[in-house]
Design a protein around this motif. Structure first.
Motif, PDB file in Angstrom:
ATOM      1  N   LEU A   1       0.831  -1.205   0.000  1.00  0.00           N
ATOM      2  CA  LEU A   1       0.000   0.000   0.000  1.00  0.00           C
ATOM      3  C   LEU A   1       0.866   1.256   0.000  1.00  0.00           C
ATOM      4  CD1 LEU A   1      -2.732   1.405   0.192  1.00  0.00           C
ATOM      5  CD2 LEU A   1      -2.640   1.090   2.678  1.00  0.00           C
ATOM      6  N   GLY A   2       1.889   1.270   0.841  1.00  0.00           N
ATOM      7  CA  GLY A   2       2.776   2.428   0.885  1.00  0.00           C
ATOM      8  C   GLY A   2       3.494   2.652  -0.433  1.00  0.00           C
ATOM      9  N   ALA A   3       4.004   1.578  -1.036  1.00  0.00           N
ATOM     10  CA  ALA A   3       4.732   1.705  -2.295  1.00  0.00           C
ATOM     11  C   ALA A   3       3.810   2.153  -3.427  1.00  0.00           C
ATOM     12  CB  ALA A   3       5.400   0.378  -2.643  1.00  0.00           C
ATOM     13  N   LEU A   4       2.573   1.645  -3.443  1.00  0.00           N
ATOM     14  CA  LEU A   4       1.630   2.049  -4.495  1.00  0.00           C
ATOM     15  C   LEU A   4       1.255   3.522  -4.360  1.00  0.00           C
ATOM     16  CD1 LEU A   4      -0.753  -1.045  -4.716  1.00  0.00           C
ATOM     17  CD2 LEU A   4       1.102  -0.411  -6.266  1.00  0.00           C
ATOM     18  N   MET A   5       1.061   3.981  -3.129  1.00  0.00           N
ATOM     19  CA  MET A   5       0.751   5.405  -2.934  1.00  0.00           C
ATOM     20  C   MET A   5       1.934   6.276  -3.338  1.00  0.00           C
ATOM     21  SD  MET A   5      -1.656   5.766   0.469  1.00  0.00           S
ATOM     22  CE  MET A   5      -0.481   5.018   1.610  1.00  0.00           C
ATOM     23  N   LEU A   6       3.147   5.829  -3.024  1.00  0.00           N
ATOM     24  CA  LEU A   6       4.331   6.587  -3.441  1.00  0.00           C
ATOM     25  C   LEU A   6       4.432   6.646  -4.964  1.00  0.00           C
ATOM     26  CD1 LEU A   6       7.054   5.363  -0.905  1.00  0.00           C
ATOM     27  CD2 LEU A   6       6.089   7.665  -1.087  1.00  0.00           C
TER      28      LEU A   6
ATOM     29  N   ALA B   1       5.769   9.500  -8.935  1.00  0.00           N
ATOM     30  CA  ALA B   1       6.070   9.300 -10.355  1.00  0.00           C
ATOM     31  C   ALA B   1       5.679  10.498 -11.228  1.00  0.00           C
ATOM     32  CB  ALA B   1       5.404   8.012 -10.846  1.00  0.00           C
ATOM     33  N   PRO B   2       4.482  11.100 -11.064  1.00  0.00           N
ATOM     34  CA  PRO B   2       4.180  12.295 -11.870  1.00  0.00           C
ATOM     35  C   PRO B   2       5.103  13.469 -11.568  1.00  0.00           C
ATOM     36  CG  PRO B   2       2.166  11.362 -10.947  1.00  0.00           C
ATOM     37  CD  PRO B   2       3.316  10.662 -10.288  1.00  0.00           C
ATOM     38  N   VAL B   3       5.489  13.610 -10.301  1.00  0.00           N
ATOM     39  CA  VAL B   3       6.455  14.662  -9.960  1.00  0.00           C
ATOM     40  C   VAL B   3       7.771  14.406 -10.681  1.00  0.00           C
ATOM     41  CG1 VAL B   3       7.780  15.706  -8.083  1.00  0.00           C
ATOM     42  CG2 VAL B   3       5.370  15.130  -7.738  1.00  0.00           C
TER      43      VAL B   3
ATOM     44  N   LEU C   1       0.838   9.326   6.702  1.00  0.00           N
ATOM     45  CA  LEU C   1       1.675  10.395   6.161  1.00  0.00           C
ATOM     46  C   LEU C   1       1.792  10.284   4.651  1.00  0.00           C
ATOM     47  CD1 LEU C   1       3.807  12.699   6.373  1.00  0.00           C
ATOM     48  CD2 LEU C   1       5.514  10.885   6.636  1.00  0.00           C
ATOM     49  N   ILE C   2       2.087   9.089   4.134  1.00  0.00           N
ATOM     50  CA  ILE C   2       2.230   8.901   2.697  1.00  0.00           C
ATOM     51  C   ILE C   2       0.910   9.193   1.986  1.00  0.00           C
ATOM     52  CG2 ILE C   2       2.713   7.198   0.894  1.00  0.00           C
ATOM     53  CD1 ILE C   2       4.608   5.823   2.890  1.00  0.00           C
ATOM     54  N   GLY C   3      -0.215   8.795   2.596  1.00  0.00           N
ATOM     55  CA  GLY C   3      -1.514   9.069   2.011  1.00  0.00           C
ATOM     56  C   GLY C   3      -1.800  10.562   1.919  1.00  0.00           C
ATOM     57  N   LEU C   4      -1.451  11.315   2.965  1.00  0.00           N
ATOM     58  CA  LEU C   4      -1.653  12.762   2.955  1.00  0.00           C
ATOM     59  C   LEU C   4      -0.788  13.425   1.880  1.00  0.00           C
ATOM     60  CD1 LEU C   4      -1.793  13.526   6.784  1.00  0.00           C
ATOM     61  CD2 LEU C   4      -3.688  13.614   5.160  1.00  0.00           C
ATOM     62  N   VAL C   5       0.463  12.980   1.756  1.00  0.00           N
ATOM     63  CA  VAL C   5       1.349  13.524   0.729  1.00  0.00           C
ATOM     64  C   VAL C   5       0.815  13.208  -0.664  1.00  0.00           C
ATOM     65  CG1 VAL C   5       3.643  13.307  -0.305  1.00  0.00           C
ATOM     66  CG2 VAL C   5       3.413  13.547   2.170  1.00  0.00           C
ATOM     67  N   THR C   6       0.313  11.995  -0.849  1.00  0.00           N
ATOM     68  CA  THR C   6      -0.244  11.605  -2.143  1.00  0.00           C
ATOM     69  C   THR C   6      -1.434  12.488  -2.511  1.00  0.00           C
ATOM     70  OG1 THR C   6       0.473   9.309  -1.852  1.00  0.00           O
ATOM     71  CG2 THR C   6      -1.274   9.717  -3.461  1.00  0.00           C
ATOM     72  N   ALA C   7      -2.355  12.675  -1.570  1.00  0.00           N
ATOM     73  CA  ALA C   7      -3.531  13.516  -1.835  1.00  0.00           C
ATOM     74  C   ALA C   7      -3.121  14.953  -2.130  1.00  0.00           C
ATOM     75  CB  ALA C   7      -4.483  13.460  -0.637  1.00  0.00           C
ATOM     76  N   THR C   8      -2.194  15.492  -1.331  1.00  0.00           N
ATOM     77  CA  THR C   8      -1.731  16.871  -1.543  1.00  0.00           C
ATOM     78  C   THR C   8      -1.074  17.024  -2.907  1.00  0.00           C
ATOM     79  OG1 THR C   8      -1.359  17.155   0.837  1.00  0.00           O
ATOM     80  CG2 THR C   8      -0.240  18.691  -0.641  1.00  0.00           C
ATOM     81  N   THR C   9      -0.258  16.062  -3.279  1.00  0.00           N
ATOM     82  CA  THR C   9       0.445  16.132  -4.562  1.00  0.00           C
ATOM     83  C   THR C   9      -0.524  16.090  -5.739  1.00  0.00           C
ATOM     84  OG1 THR C   9       2.405  15.066  -3.628  1.00  0.00           O
ATOM     85  CG2 THR C   9       2.168  15.014  -6.019  1.00  0.00           C
ATOM     86  N   LEU C  10      -1.460  15.155  -5.707  1.00  0.00           N
ATOM     87  CA  LEU C  10      -2.393  15.018  -6.821  1.00  0.00           C
ATOM     88  C   LEU C  10      -3.267  16.262  -6.971  1.00  0.00           C
ATOM     89  CD1 LEU C  10      -3.485  11.286  -6.461  1.00  0.00           C
ATOM     90  CD2 LEU C  10      -1.818  12.268  -8.044  1.00  0.00           C
TER      91      LEU C  10
ATOM     92  N   ILE D   1       3.164   6.217 -13.394  1.00  0.00           N
ATOM     93  CA  ILE D   1       2.452   5.638 -12.249  1.00  0.00           C
ATOM     94  C   ILE D   1       2.344   4.127 -12.397  1.00  0.00           C
ATOM     95  CG2 ILE D   1       0.210   5.506 -11.110  1.00  0.00           C
ATOM     96  CD1 ILE D   1      -0.129   8.498 -11.745  1.00  0.00           C
ATOM     97  N   VAL D   2       1.971   3.672 -13.601  1.00  0.00           N
ATOM     98  CA  VAL D   2       1.837   2.226 -13.841  1.00  0.00           C
ATOM     99  C   VAL D   2       3.184   1.515 -13.666  1.00  0.00           C
ATOM    100  CG1 VAL D   2       1.323   0.485 -15.590  1.00  0.00           C
ATOM    101  CG2 VAL D   2      -0.165   2.482 -15.334  1.00  0.00           C
ATOM    102  N   ILE D   3       4.239   2.091 -14.246  1.00  0.00           N
ATOM    103  CA  ILE D   3       5.569   1.486 -14.126  1.00  0.00           C
ATOM    104  C   ILE D   3       6.012   1.461 -12.667  1.00  0.00           C
ATOM    105  CG2 ILE D   3       8.018   1.777 -14.718  1.00  0.00           C
ATOM    106  CD1 ILE D   3       7.053   2.955 -17.406  1.00  0.00           C
ATOM    107  N   GLY D   4       5.761   2.549 -11.933  1.00  0.00           N
ATOM    108  CA  GLY D   4       6.110   2.577 -10.521  1.00  0.00           C
ATOM    109  C   GLY D   4       5.353   1.537  -9.727  1.00  0.00           C
TER     110      GLY D   4
END
Length: 291
Positions: free
Chosen positions: A23-28, A33-35, A145-154, A234-237
């Motif tokens: 879950l953590g790796a998929l959220m990262l 990846a887009p960044v 934390l990773i989930g919050l960063v993911t949401a903020t980034t997107l 994202i898919v490759i990551g």
């Protein structure tokens, strides 16, 4: 089907730490990846690498004060990354030195200071944990934390997508027609920092940039459209995360390096066989010239 289930499903079904790591790796992958795509298009890939070292002193300060606690190390890394980014930007704007050179100077200083700080109190095991991470040890706090960063980034990427793309293509034009040029640049650097801080929890300071850059670099060989590159990255990551965790489980390899090695394999394969890779773009021309 039995061996397929044993190889691909059992590790994630039977072990909670594998599910948390996945879950953590998929959220990262979804966030970083887009960044990485925008970093690559801006020709700032090495800036991401430099920033991954820049967060080390802050994380080390949190470690010295509170041990291996996620919140102090995260806040310390975030502050250190922002300070280095602002300092490098200030030096490049107030002096004759370019931003890449000032960033290189600050990241070397940061790396040395961070390693020295961790070594003061910790053991070699603690130093390895900070440098290379432990994706299999992600707890609920790290996932939040990773989930919050993911949401903020997107959300940020969606809001500033047009400005980010314009700055990648022609930053001087963007600054001439809009006042968003400089603010967007610093917003983007902020995204880089928070994604590296989030990745630090799973992959450590030295490998967190790998999941940001390698999928993006691989996606570049498959498409020229920014949106498509982001989706492919994202898919490759995500595929690299899954295959890396499985490789770590079955071959008893360190999980973080296994994920980055999987992303590296995807990059090499893209270099060779993608529509914009070596075999497609070079071999036909060579054959034509020979004929």
């Amino acid at each position: 089907m039995g061996w397929i289930e044993a190889a691909f499903l059992v590790p994630f079904v039977e072990f909670a730490f594998m599910r948390r790591a996945l879950l953590g790796a998929l959220m990262l992958s979804l966030s970083a990846a887009p960044v990485g795509v925008f970093l690559m298009l801006r020709r700032m890939s090495l800036t991401g690498d430099a920033m991954s070292y820049a967060i080390l002193p802050g994380a080390a300060a949190g470690f010295l004060l509170y041990g291996l606690e996620i919140v102090p190390m995260t806040l310390g890394g975030l502050v250190a990354g922002i300070v280095v980014a602002l300092a490098a930007g200030a030096v490049s704007r107030l002096t004759v030195q370019k931003e890449d050179a000032s960033m290189a100077a600050f990241y070397l200083i940061s790396l040395a200071v961070g390693v020295a700080m961790v070594s003061i109190r910790g053991s070699s095991v603690d130093l390895m944990h900070v440098l290379f991470g432990t994706v299999l040890a992600l707890n609920d706090d790290a996932l939040i934390l990773i989930g919050l960063v993911t949401a903020t980034t997107l959300i940020t990427l969606l809001v500033f997508k047009r400005a980010l793309i314009a700055e990648c293509l022609d930053p001087l034009f963007l600054r001439s027609v809009s006042k968003l040029g400089s603010p967007v640049h610093f917003v983007f650097l902020g995204l880089v920092v928070i994604n590296l801080v989030a990745g630090f929890q799973a992959l450590g300071t030295l490998l967190s940039v790998g999941l940001m850059i390698l999928p993006a670099a691989a996606a570049r060989f498959w498409s020229q459209r920014v949106e498509t590159m982001c989706l492919l990255a994202i898919v490759i990551g995500a595929l690299s995360s899954i295959s890396g965790l499985l490789l770590s489980y079955h071959a008893a390899l360190p999980s973080g390096p296994a994920v980055i090695l999987s992303a590296g394999c995807a990059y090499v394969a893209s270099v060779l066989v993608a529509p914009r890779g070596v075999l497609v773009t070079r071999l036909p021309r060579t054959a034509h010239r020979t004929a």
